[in-house]
Design a protein around this motif. Structure first.
Motif, PDB file in Angstrom:
ATOM      1  N   MET A   1       0.828  -1.288   0.080  1.00  0.00           N
ATOM      2  CA  MET A   1      -0.118  -0.110  -0.162  1.00  0.00           C
ATOM      3  C   MET A   1       0.942   1.300  -0.174  1.00  0.00           C
ATOM      4  N   SER A   2       0.662   2.097  -0.899  1.00  0.00           N
ATOM      5  CA  SER A   2       1.628   3.147  -0.918  1.00  0.00           C
ATOM      6  C   SER A   2       1.098   4.315   0.019  1.00  0.00           C
ATOM      7  N   LYS A   3       2.206   5.103   0.260  1.00  0.00           N
ATOM      8  CA  LYS A   3       1.940   6.179   1.480  1.00  0.00           C
ATOM      9  C   LYS A   3       0.834   7.061   1.281  1.00  0.00           C
ATOM     10  N   VAL A   4       0.690   7.535  -0.065  1.00  0.00           N
ATOM     11  CA  VAL A   4      -0.602   8.302  -0.462  1.00  0.00           C
ATOM     12  C   VAL A   4      -1.713   7.648   0.043  1.00  0.00           C
ATOM     13  N   VAL A   5      -1.904   6.417  -0.122  1.00  0.00           N
ATOM     14  CA  VAL A   5      -3.297   5.662   0.018  1.00  0.00           C
ATOM     15  C   VAL A   5      -3.468   5.582   1.675  1.00  0.00           C
ATOM     16  N   LYS A   6      -2.235   5.187   2.231  1.00  0.00           N
ATOM     17  CA  LYS A   6      -2.119   5.025   3.709  1.00  0.00           C
ATOM     18  C   LYS A   6      -2.739   6.311   4.335  1.00  0.00           C
ATOM     19  N   LYS A   7      -2.164   7.190   3.783  1.00  0.00           N
ATOM     20  CA  LYS A   7      -2.456   8.681   4.309  1.00  0.00           C
ATOM     21  C   LYS A   7      -4.066   9.089   4.204  1.00  0.00           C
ATOM     22  N   MET A   8      -4.575   8.671   3.015  1.00  0.00           N
ATOM     23  CA  MET A   8      -5.891   9.009   2.887  1.00  0.00           C
ATOM     24  C   MET A   8      -6.768   7.997   3.759  1.00  0.00           C
ATOM     25  N   MET A   9      -6.486   6.834   3.857  1.00  0.00           N
ATOM     26  CA  MET A   9      -7.060   5.963   4.908  1.00  0.00           C
ATOM     27  C   MET A   9      -7.047   6.395   6.205  1.00  0.00           C
ATOM     28  N   ILE A  10      -6.023   6.918   6.673  1.00  0.00           N
ATOM     29  CA  ILE A  10      -5.934   7.532   8.016  1.00  0.00           C
ATOM     30  C   ILE A  10      -6.736   8.755   8.006  1.00  0.00           C
ATOM     31  N   ASP A  11      -6.569   9.679   7.433  1.00  0.00           N
ATOM     32  CA  ASP A  11      -7.481  10.924   7.389  1.00  0.00           C
ATOM     33  C   ASP A  11      -8.891  10.547   7.350  1.00  0.00           C
ATOM     34  N   ASP A  12      -9.456   9.552   6.647  1.00  0.00           N
ATOM     35  CA  ASP A  12     -10.824   9.105   6.538  1.00  0.00           C
ATOM     36  C   ASP A  12     -11.012   8.592   7.901  1.00  0.00           C
ATOM     37  N   LEU A  13     -10.049   7.747   8.618  1.00  0.00           N
ATOM     38  CA  LEU A  13     -10.553   7.071   9.720  1.00  0.00           C
ATOM     39  C   LEU A  13     -10.515   8.268  11.070  1.00  0.00           C
ATOM     40  N   GLN A  14      -9.454   9.111  10.697  1.00  0.00           N
ATOM     41  CA  GLN A  14      -9.635  10.226  11.949  1.00  0.00           C
ATOM     42  C   GLN A  14     -10.895  10.994  11.852  1.00  0.00           C
ATOM     43  N   GLU A  15     -11.285  11.403  10.534  1.00  0.00           N
ATOM     44  CA  GLU A  15     -12.611  11.987  10.223  1.00  0.00           C
ATOM     45  C   GLU A  15     -13.823  11.067  10.882  1.00  0.00           C
ATOM     46  N   ARG A  16     -13.607   9.825  10.505  1.00  0.00           N
ATOM     47  CA  ARG A  16     -14.949   9.135  11.014  1.00  0.00           C
ATOM     48  C   ARG A  16     -14.815   8.881  12.913  1.00  0.00           C
ATOM     49  N   LEU A  17     -13.716   8.934  13.137  1.00  0.00           N
ATOM     50  CA  LEU A  17     -13.898   8.848  14.609  1.00  0.00           C
ATOM     51  C   LEU A  17     -13.660  10.010  15.498  1.00  0.00           C
ATOM     52  N   ALA A  18     -13.181  10.953  14.803  1.00  0.00           N
ATOM     53  CA  ALA A  18     -13.104  12.507  15.268  1.00  0.00           C
ATOM     54  C   ALA A  18     -12.956  12.387  16.605  1.00  0.00           C
ATOM     55  N   ASP A  19     -13.976  13.079  17.582  1.00  0.00           N
ATOM     56  CA  ASP A  19     -13.652  13.025  19.068  1.00  0.00           C
ATOM     57  C   ASP A  19     -14.344  11.801  19.991  1.00  0.00           C
ATOM     58  N   ARG A  20     -14.450  10.803  19.184  1.00  0.00           N
ATOM     59  CA  ARG A  20     -14.784   9.501  19.848  1.00  0.00           C
ATOM     60  C   ARG A  20     -13.918   8.990  20.894  1.00  0.00           C
ATOM     61  N   LYS A  21     -14.410   8.883  21.959  1.00  0.00           N
ATOM     62  CA  LYS A  21     -13.394   8.317  23.141  1.00  0.00           C
ATOM     63  C   LYS A  21     -14.165   6.839  23.637  1.00  0.00           C
ATOM     64  N   ASP A  22     -15.372   6.575  22.871  1.00  0.00           N
ATOM     65  CA  ASP A  22     -15.865   5.294  23.382  1.00  0.00           C
ATOM     66  C   ASP A  22     -16.287   4.403  22.138  1.00  0.00           C
ATOM     67  N   PHE A  23     -15.723   3.354  22.329  1.00  0.00           N
ATOM     68  CA  PHE A  23     -15.994   2.445  21.042  1.00  0.00           C
ATOM     69  C   PHE A  23     -15.721   0.915  21.310  1.00  0.00           C
TER      70      PHE A  23
END
Length: 180
Positions: A1-23
């Motif tokens: 997996m390229s760094k660009v794709v990893k960065k996009m996935m990490i950004d998406d995951l950060q956006e989805r989890l945002a301020d969630r502390k409970d999961f």
């Protein structure tokens, strides 16, 4: 997996989890397609989201958010679940599903950013929800006032009953005295 794709996935995951502390972290990899789809549809109705994640990417997101990396829970296939009324409701729902579907495994989770193992999730599911706790606190706060009110109304009722009995007695004497 390229760094660009990893960065996009990490950004998406950060956006989805945002301020969630409970999961919660689940393993639903052993579910067949029909059970998986039914589970997701039923949980979606209750406002609960499931997301399959790559453990290494989730660790990066959690470290960035200042949370524990959930080392005990992040091994093998992982799906994170969040949403619902609160963490207790989410834990109850997932514990109920784990009883219905043997292949569903609760691996652990995070409560207020702190790691919880599967036994901890089971313990949380048995506790009162946020709404129930608020109700208990309100009940405790109102209890002294209700007790005082009951005591005053009880004494007032007794006094009113005695005054009525005296008044009725006087009325009966007055009626009986006029006839004689």
């Amino acid at each position: 997996m390229s760094k660009v794709v990893k960065k996009m996935m990490i950004d998406d995951l950060q956006e989805r989890l945002a301020d969630r502390k409970d999961f919660l972290v689940l393993d639903i990899s052993k579910l067949d397609a029909i059970s998986n789809n039914n589970l997701r549809m039923e949980l979606e109705k209750k406002g609960i989201t499931l997301l399959g994640v790559k453990n290494s990417l989730l660790r990066v997101v959690l470290r960035g958010a200042g949370m524990d990396t959930l080392d005990g829970s992040l091994s093998g296939p992982s799906t994170i679940a969040w949403g619902g009324e609160d963490i207790v409701g989410l834990s109850r729902e997932m514990a109920d599903w784990a009883k219905k579907i043997e292949e569903l495994e609760i691996k652990g989770g995070a409560v207020d950013g702190q790691e919880v193992d599967s036994d901890g999730v089971t313990g949380i599911s048995k506790g009162p929800s946020r709404t129930e706790l608020i109700g208990q606190i309100v009940g405790l706060a109102l209890s002294p006032g209700a007790t005082l009110s009951g005591a005053l109304l009880g004494l007032g009722g007794t006094l009113a009953g005695q005054l009525k009995a005296i008044a009725d007695k006087e009325n009966n004497e007055d009626e009986g005295g006029d006839a004689a």
